[in-house]
Design a protein around this motif. Structure first.
Motif, short mmCIF file in Angstrom:
data_model
loop_
_atom_site.label_atom_id
_atom_site.label_comp_id
_atom_site.label_asym_id
_atom_site.label_seq_id
_atom_site.Cartn_x
_atom_site.Cartn_y
_atom_site.Cartn_z
N ASN A 76 0.81 -1.23 0.00
CA ASN A 76 0.00 0.00 0.00
C ASN A 76 0.84 1.27 0.00
O ASN A 76 0.29 2.37 0.08
CB ASN A 76 -0.92 0.01 1.23
CG ASN A 76 -1.96 -1.09 1.19
OD1 ASN A 76 -2.41 -1.48 0.12
ND2 ASN A 76 -2.32 -1.60 2.35
N PHE A 77 2.15 1.12 -0.09
CA PHE A 77 3.04 2.29 -0.03
C PHE A 77 2.75 3.25 -1.18
O PHE A 77 2.64 2.84 -2.34
CB PHE A 77 4.50 1.83 -0.08
CG PHE A 77 5.50 2.95 -0.05
CD1 PHE A 77 6.00 3.40 1.16
CD2 PHE A 77 5.94 3.55 -1.23
CE1 PHE A 77 6.94 4.43 1.20
CE2 PHE A 77 6.88 4.58 -1.20
CZ PHE A 77 7.37 5.02 0.02
N ILE A 78 2.63 4.54 -0.85
CA ILE A 78 2.43 5.58 -1.87
C ILE A 78 3.65 6.48 -1.97
O ILE A 78 4.24 6.63 -3.04
CB ILE A 78 1.19 6.45 -1.54
CG1 ILE A 78 -0.08 5.58 -1.56
CG2 ILE A 78 1.07 7.60 -2.54
CD1 ILE A 78 -1.34 6.35 -1.17
N ARG A 79 4.08 7.04 -0.84
CA ARG A 79 5.20 7.97 -0.89
C ARG A 79 5.68 8.27 0.53
O ARG A 79 4.99 8.01 1.51
CB ARG A 79 4.80 9.27 -1.58
CG ARG A 79 3.67 10.02 -0.88
CD ARG A 79 3.30 11.29 -1.61
NE ARG A 79 2.27 12.04 -0.89
CZ ARG A 79 1.91 13.29 -1.17
NH1 ARG A 79 2.48 13.91 -2.19
NH2 ARG A 79 0.99 13.91 -0.47
N SER A 80 6.88 8.83 0.60
CA SER A 80 7.43 9.26 1.89
C SER A 80 8.48 10.33 1.66
O SER A 80 9.22 10.29 0.68
CB SER A 80 8.05 8.08 2.64
OG SER A 80 8.63 8.52 3.86
N ASN A 81 8.54 11.27 2.58
CA ASN A 81 9.59 12.28 2.54
C ASN A 81 10.37 12.34 3.85
O ASN A 81 11.00 13.34 4.16
CB ASN A 81 9.02 13.66 2.20
CG ASN A 81 8.06 14.18 3.26
OD1 ASN A 81 7.70 13.46 4.19
ND2 ASN A 81 7.62 15.42 3.11
N ILE A 139 8.34 1.96 -3.53
CA ILE A 139 8.73 1.16 -2.37
C ILE A 139 10.14 0.60 -2.54
O ILE A 139 10.90 0.50 -1.57
CB ILE A 139 7.71 0.03 -2.11
CG1 ILE A 139 8.05 -0.73 -0.82
CG2 ILE A 139 7.63 -0.91 -3.29
CD1 ILE A 139 7.99 0.08 0.42
N ASP A 140 10.51 0.25 -3.77
CA ASP A 140 11.86 -0.29 -4.00
C ASP A 140 12.93 0.75 -3.69
O ASP A 140 13.94 0.45 -3.04
CB ASP A 140 11.99 -0.79 -5.44
CG ASP A 140 11.16 -2.03 -5.71
OD1 ASP A 140 10.79 -2.72 -4.74
OD2 ASP A 140 10.87 -2.31 -6.89
N GLU A 141 12.73 1.96 -4.17
CA GLU A 141 13.71 3.02 -3.91
C GLU A 141 13.75 3.35 -2.42
O GLU A 141 14.83 3.59 -1.86
CB GLU A 141 13.36 4.28 -4.71
CG GLU A 141 14.39 5.40 -4.53
CD GLU A 141 14.04 6.65 -5.29
OE1 GLU A 141 14.98 7.36 -5.74
OE2 GLU A 141 12.83 6.95 -5.44
N TYR A 142 12.59 3.32 -1.78
CA TYR A 142 12.54 3.66 -0.36
C TYR A 142 13.28 2.63 0.48
O TYR A 142 14.04 2.99 1.39
CB TYR A 142 11.08 3.76 0.08
CG TYR A 142 10.90 4.38 1.45
CD1 TYR A 142 11.40 5.64 1.74
CD2 TYR A 142 10.22 3.69 2.44
CE1 TYR A 142 11.22 6.22 2.99
CE2 TYR A 142 10.04 4.26 3.70
CZ TYR A 142 10.54 5.52 3.97
OH TYR A 142 10.37 6.07 5.22
N THR A 143 13.09 1.35 0.18
CA THR A 143 13.80 0.33 0.95
C THR A 143 15.30 0.36 0.65
O THR A 143 16.11 0.12 1.54
CB THR A 143 13.23 -1.06 0.65
OG1 THR A 143 13.22 -1.30 -0.77
CG2 THR A 143 11.82 -1.20 1.19
N ARG A 144 15.68 0.67 -0.59
CA ARG A 144 17.11 0.82 -0.91
C ARG A 144 17.72 2.00 -0.16
O ARG A 144 18.85 1.94 0.32
CB ARG A 144 17.31 1.02 -2.42
CG ARG A 144 17.19 -0.28 -3.23
CD ARG A 144 17.67 -0.11 -4.66
NE ARG A 144 16.81 0.76 -5.44
CZ ARG A 144 17.15 1.96 -5.87
NH1 ARG A 144 18.35 2.44 -5.58
NH2 ARG A 144 16.32 2.68 -6.59
N LEU A 145 16.94 3.08 -0.04
CA LEU A 145 17.42 4.25 0.69
C LEU A 145 17.65 3.91 2.16
O LEU A 145 18.69 4.24 2.74
CB LEU A 145 16.40 5.37 0.56
CG LEU A 145 16.69 6.65 1.35
CD1 LEU A 145 17.91 7.36 0.78
CD2 LEU A 145 15.47 7.57 1.35
N LYS A 146 16.69 3.21 2.76
CA LYS A 146 16.83 2.85 4.18
C LYS A 146 17.99 1.89 4.38
O LYS A 146 18.78 2.03 5.33
CB LYS A 146 15.52 2.21 4.69
CG LYS A 146 14.35 3.16 4.74
CD LYS A 146 13.10 2.45 5.23
CE LYS A 146 12.80 2.83 6.65
NZ LYS A 146 11.54 2.22 7.13
#
Length: 335
Positions: A76-81, A139-146
């Motif tokens: 359900n991930f949409i976005r995060s800042n 979500i892929d970019e976000y998990t890579r960032l974390k």
């Protein structure tokens, strides 16, 4: 090392506006932080309320991304800042503030801050939320960032890297709330640095198991000094008890760069106090073999020698599980 030196791309903040991504000025717009209507409820997935800051929502369980229908989940991930990290020892709050002096973040201590946790002595434990310079929409970019950030800062909890991570709320009046008023982290700089380091990064050493005999590290480097010294202090006290031998072995562990002596002494003092509590409660007894191990929950199987020799000698022996096992002399069994 300062964040600006670690990520040279931070100087290019603002240039991300040319990437064509959905962007947000994280210095003025609301962060993607949502709170639940409950606290410490692991099974809850509903986070309907967006808050203006982590400080505002910290008394409730919080997530750090926008999800479809307000239902937490990677699908359900949409976005995060924002980028949340969990620090469970390994970096004091003062050290964290010094490292990220030029970065915008919010820090709230967790409910286990400065308290014993399992076999670990009291230390600084807290949640920090970094503001990002652009909105991350995949979500892929976000998990890579974390993952990239945690790899670069190994004192962060490695289990808090998925895109649907939430933090328990903390309603203790004693909790600390600290705000860093620098600039947001540069998403592209962090990802670029991780990509460049991947080609030269050595394989990570295998973690010690709870049943492994403790071997002091040859050297502790920045980012792992506090956690390494905490582990060393607990393990050496388990092995040698609170003796000059344990203190000498602890003092002999080098750090690069070296920590102030007051910090080292503080870590050891907290470990001593925690060890004394375990010893007084009967949770700790001297190891039979002389090779100390960390306090264990899943010990290795006992060898034939370890089981048979106490029976021959006819006394109670403490197993690695912490259980008192009655042993009887052989003549009592007609042997």
């Amino acid at each position: 090392m300062s964040v600006a030196k670690k990520y040279p791309g931070l100087a290019a903040r603002g240039k991300n506006n040319a990437t064509g991504s959905i962007l947000q000025n994280a210095e003025t717009d609301k962060p993607t932080i949502y709170r639940a209507n409950c606290v410490e409820r692991k099974t809850n997935t509903e986070y309907p309320h967006r808050v203006d800051s982590y400080r505002e929502g910290a008394e409730y369980d919080c997530v750090f991304a926008e999800y479809r229908g307000g239902i937490r989940g990677n699908a359900n991930f949409i976005r995060s800042n924002v980028l949340p990290v969990d620090v469970d020892g390994g970096k004091t709050i003062a050290e964290f503030q010094a490292e990220f002096a030029d970065v915008r973040y919010e820090l709230v201590t967790s409910k286990s801050h400065d308290k014993p946790k399992g076999s670990e002595p009291p230390c600084d434990r807290y949640h920090a939320v970094f503001y990002l310079d652009r909105m991350v929409t995949g979500i892929d970019e976000y998990t890579r960032l974390k993952d990239a950030f945690v790899r670069a800062h190994p004192y962060c909890d490695k289990g808090a890297k998925d895109g649907a991570r939430f933090f328990y709320g903390n309603r203790l009046k004693s909790k600390q709330r600290i705000e860093g008023k620098g600039k947001p982290l540069c998403v592209d700089a962090i990802l670029a640095e991780a990509k460049a380091a991947a080609s030269v990064m050595p394989a990570a050493p295998q973690d010690y198991t709870r049943t492994a005999r403790y071997k002091p590290p040859s050297v502790l480097y920045e980012g792992g000094r506090n956690a390494g010294l905490q582990r060393a202090a607990a393990s050496l006290l388990a092995k040698h008890d609170d003796t000059p031998e344990a203190q000498a072995a602890y003092d002999a562990i080098p750090c690069k760069p070296e920590l102030p002596q007051g910090v080292r002494n503080g870590i050891y003092s907290r470990a001593q106090a925690h060890h004394a509590q375990r010893k007084a409660s009967g949770e700790w007894t001297p190891p039979y073999s002389g090779n100390g191990v960390l306090y264990q929950s899943n010990p290795r199987p006992l060898s034939f020698r370890e089981v048979w020799q106490p029976i021959q000698q006819g006394y109670h022996r403490t197993c690695t599980q912490g259980l008192r096992v009655p042993c009887v002399p052989l003549h009592a069994m007609g042997v």
